[in-house]
Design a protein around this motif. Structure first.
Motif, PDB file in Angstrom:
ATOM      1  N   ARG A  38       9.859  41.597 -16.431  1.00 35.59           N
ATOM      2  CA  ARG A  38       8.980  41.615 -15.027  1.00 35.59           C
ATOM      3  C   ARG A  38       7.523  41.641 -15.484  1.00 35.59           C
ATOM      4  N   VAL A  39       6.582  40.671 -14.951  1.00 39.65           N
ATOM      5  CA  VAL A  39       5.331  40.523 -15.428  1.00 39.65           C
ATOM      6  C   VAL A  39       4.480  40.879 -14.305  1.00 39.65           C
ATOM      7  N   GLN A  40       3.419  41.330 -14.412  1.00 35.20           N
ATOM      8  CA  GLN A  40       2.479  41.649 -13.484  1.00 35.20           C
ATOM      9  C   GLN A  40       0.910  40.955 -14.117  1.00 35.20           C
ATOM     10  N   VAL A  41       0.744  39.917 -13.361  1.00 35.09           N
ATOM     11  CA  VAL A  41      -0.608  38.959 -13.923  1.00 35.09           C
ATOM     12  C   VAL A  41      -1.915  39.305 -13.001  1.00 35.09           C
ATOM     13  N   THR A  42      -2.804  39.231 -13.717  1.00 38.34           N
ATOM     14  CA  THR A  42      -4.228  39.697 -13.039  1.00 38.34           C
ATOM     15  C   THR A  42      -5.120  38.780 -13.768  1.00 38.34           C
ATOM     16  N   GLY A  43      -5.278  37.351 -13.589  1.00 39.48           N
ATOM     17  CA  GLY A  43      -6.120  36.710 -14.409  1.00 39.48           C
ATOM     18  C   GLY A  43      -5.475  36.516 -15.579  1.00 39.48           C
ATOM     19  N   LEU A  44      -6.044  36.650 -16.813  1.00 39.25           N
ATOM     20  CA  LEU A  44      -5.698  36.491 -18.040  1.00 39.25           C
ATOM     21  C   LEU A  44      -4.719  37.775 -18.423  1.00 39.25           C
ATOM     22  N   ARG A  45      -5.086  38.892 -17.716  1.00 38.96           N
ATOM     23  CA  ARG A  45      -4.489  40.036 -18.078  1.00 38.96           C
ATOM     24  C   ARG A  45      -2.814  40.077 -17.724  1.00 38.96           C
ATOM     25  N   VAL A  46      -2.073  40.497 -18.733  1.00 38.50           N
ATOM     26  CA  VAL A  46      -0.643  40.612 -18.506  1.00 38.50           C
ATOM     27  C   VAL A  46      -0.147  41.725 -18.888  1.00 38.50           C
ATOM     28  N   LYS A  47       0.775  42.473 -17.668  1.00 41.32           N
ATOM     29  CA  LYS A  47       1.563  43.585 -18.155  1.00 41.32           C
ATOM     30  C   LYS A  47       2.843  43.213 -17.990  1.00 41.32           C
ATOM     31  N   ALA A  48       3.650  43.470 -18.857  1.00 39.68           N
ATOM     32  CA  ALA A  48       5.114  42.977 -19.011  1.00 39.68           C
ATOM     33  C   ALA A  48       6.151  43.828 -19.484  1.00 39.68           C
ATOM     34  N   PHE A  49       7.346  44.091 -18.767  1.00 37.50           N
ATOM     35  CA  PHE A  49       8.276  45.056 -19.269  1.00 37.50           C
ATOM     36  C   PHE A  49       9.799  44.205 -19.222  1.00 37.50           C
ATOM     37  N   GLY A  50      10.206  43.983 -20.575  1.00 41.70           N
ATOM     38  CA  GLY A  50      11.438  43.141 -20.491  1.00 41.70           C
ATOM     39  C   GLY A  50      12.496  43.481 -21.394  1.00 41.70           C
ATOM     40  N   GLN A  51      13.637  42.768 -21.650  1.00 42.09           N
ATOM     41  CA  GLN A  51      14.582  43.107 -22.443  1.00 42.09           C
ATOM     42  C   GLN A  51      15.164  41.843 -22.929  1.00 42.09           C
ATOM     43  N   VAL A  52      15.511  41.859 -24.313  1.00 40.77           N
ATOM     44  CA  VAL A  52      16.183  40.764 -24.904  1.00 40.77           C
ATOM     45  C   VAL A  52      17.570  41.329 -25.372  1.00 40.77           C
ATOM     46  N   ILE A  53      18.616  40.668 -24.991  1.00 42.09           N
ATOM     47  CA  ILE A  53      20.110  40.954 -25.458  1.00 42.09           C
ATOM     48  C   ILE A  53      20.876  39.832 -26.151  1.00 42.09           C
ATOM     49  N   GLY A  54      21.087  40.175 -27.193  1.00 40.31           N
ATOM     50  CA  GLY A  54      21.970  38.896 -28.109  1.00 40.31           C
ATOM     51  C   GLY A  54      23.106  39.482 -28.563  1.00 40.31           C
ATOM     52  N   GLU A  61      23.402  40.369 -36.185  1.00 41.16           N
ATOM     53  CA  GLU A  61      24.375  41.495 -35.475  1.00 41.16           C
ATOM     54  C   GLU A  61      24.190  41.392 -33.983  1.00 41.16           C
ATOM     55  N   ALA A  62      24.837  42.183 -33.097  1.00 39.80           N
ATOM     56  CA  ALA A  62      24.560  42.185 -31.816  1.00 39.80           C
ATOM     57  C   ALA A  62      23.290  43.028 -31.665  1.00 39.80           C
ATOM     58  N   PHE A  63      22.376  43.072 -30.590  1.00 41.55           N
ATOM     59  CA  PHE A  63      21.363  43.967 -30.481  1.00 41.55           C
ATOM     60  C   PHE A  63      20.985  43.912 -29.031  1.00 41.55           C
ATOM     61  N   SER A  64      20.029  44.786 -28.838  1.00 40.56           N
ATOM     62  CA  SER A  64      19.239  44.643 -27.516  1.00 40.56           C
ATOM     63  C   SER A  64      17.810  45.555 -27.930  1.00 40.56           C
ATOM     64  N   ALA A  65      17.009  44.622 -27.329  1.00 39.08           N
ATOM     65  CA  ALA A  65      15.409  45.177 -27.506  1.00 39.08           C
ATOM     66  C   ALA A  65      14.712  45.119 -26.185  1.00 39.08           C
ATOM     67  N   THR A  66      14.470  46.271 -25.916  1.00 37.55           N
ATOM     68  CA  THR A  66      13.612  46.404 -24.565  1.00 37.55           C
ATOM     69  C   THR A  66      11.947  46.675 -25.017  1.00 37.55           C
ATOM     70  N   TYR A  67      11.139  45.833 -24.376  1.00 37.23           N
ATOM     71  CA  TYR A  67      10.003  46.023 -24.821  1.00 37.23           C
ATOM     72  C   TYR A  67       8.814  46.082 -23.585  1.00 37.23           C
ATOM     73  N   ASP A  68       7.697  46.857 -23.804  1.00 39.55           N
ATOM     74  CA  ASP A  68       6.747  46.979 -23.046  1.00 39.55           C
ATOM     75  C   ASP A  68       5.472  46.616 -23.532  1.00 39.55           C
ATOM     76  N   LEU A  69       4.683  45.672 -22.838  1.00 41.89           N
ATOM     77  CA  LEU A  69       3.583  44.936 -23.488  1.00 41.89           C
ATOM     78  C   LEU A  69       2.586  45.000 -22.590  1.00 41.89           C
ATOM     79  N   LEU A  70       1.155  45.283 -23.049  1.00 45.29           N
ATOM     80  CA  LEU A  70      -0.059  45.180 -22.234  1.00 45.29           C
ATOM     81  C   LEU A  70      -1.107  44.618 -23.000  1.00 45.29           C
TER      82      LEU A  70
END
Length: 204
Positions: A38-54, A61-70
């Motif tokens: 999920r991304v929230q974009v204001t101009g070039l500013r990005v706030k993101a909360f996501g997940q990679v599941i492999g 090996e199997a993994f799950s990576a949840t991330y929070d970016l600003l």
């Protein structure tokens, strides 16, 4: 075509008029893997909360990576927090950038402080989303450019962090990319977010 310096003043780069909230989803084309953010974009500013599941493969090996970016208003990464889950346990990784252009990386192995070669972006292996950070910040999806971008590179599922360089060569047909794990090509939407990453993932 000249190769440009990724550290050029961001005022030389066209700013984006984007202002939206969206959810992007990619599925792996080389393995059973999903990423949703999920991304929230204001101009070039990005706030993101996501997940990679492999799922498990021959190489990891199997993994799950949840991330929070600003990022800040110029699109430069301020912080990235990752919660990594594997069969053997869970790991917290914190990557932050201070006002003096230094990075502080905290992992279970310890704490590292470095300028990471002047990096302004983070990159998460196996994630098409993180390519949008330099692409949008440097306007690569609109202006044909060859550029080498220093990044703070996070490997999955190991959870290790290292300095790296990602090369982009953008044209009207797409963007050729060379990362620590190989060469490929990507296409983006009008806002600079990846649609298809050849050999890795496609947006659905």
């Amino acid at each position: 075509m000249p190769v440009h310096d990724a550290q050029r003043d961001v005022t030389e780069v066209s700013s984006s008029a984007d202002d939206f909230k969206k959810v992007f989803t990619w599925r792996g084309v080389d393995a059973t893997r999903l990423e949703q953010v999920r991304v929230q974009v204001t101009g070039l500013r990005v706030k993101a909360f996501g997940q990679v599941i492999g799922a498990a493969t021959d190489t990891h090996e199997a993994f799950s990576a949840t991330y929070d970016l600003l990022t800040n208003d110029a699109g430069v990464t301020r912080r990235l927090s990752v919660h990594l889950a594997r069969a053997g346990g869970e790991t917290q990784i914190s990557i932050t950038r201070d006002g003096e252009n230094n990075w502080l990386v905290q992992t279970p192995q310890g704490t590292e402080r470095s300028d990471f070669g002047g990096a302004q972006d983070v990159d998460l292996v196996l994630s098409p989303f993180f390519n949008a950070l330099p692409i949008r910040r440097l306007d690569l999806h609109r202006n044909p450019t060859q550029i080498q971008v220093p990044v703070v590179y996070l490997y999955l599922p190991e959870g290790s962090v290292a300095p790296a360089t990602v090369s982009y060569d953008s044209s009207a047909d797409g963007i050729a990319v060379q990362s620590p794990v190989g060469s490929s090509s990507i296409t983006t939407d009008d806002s600079g977010f990846v649609r298809d990453y050849e050999g890795l993932a496609e947006r659905i």
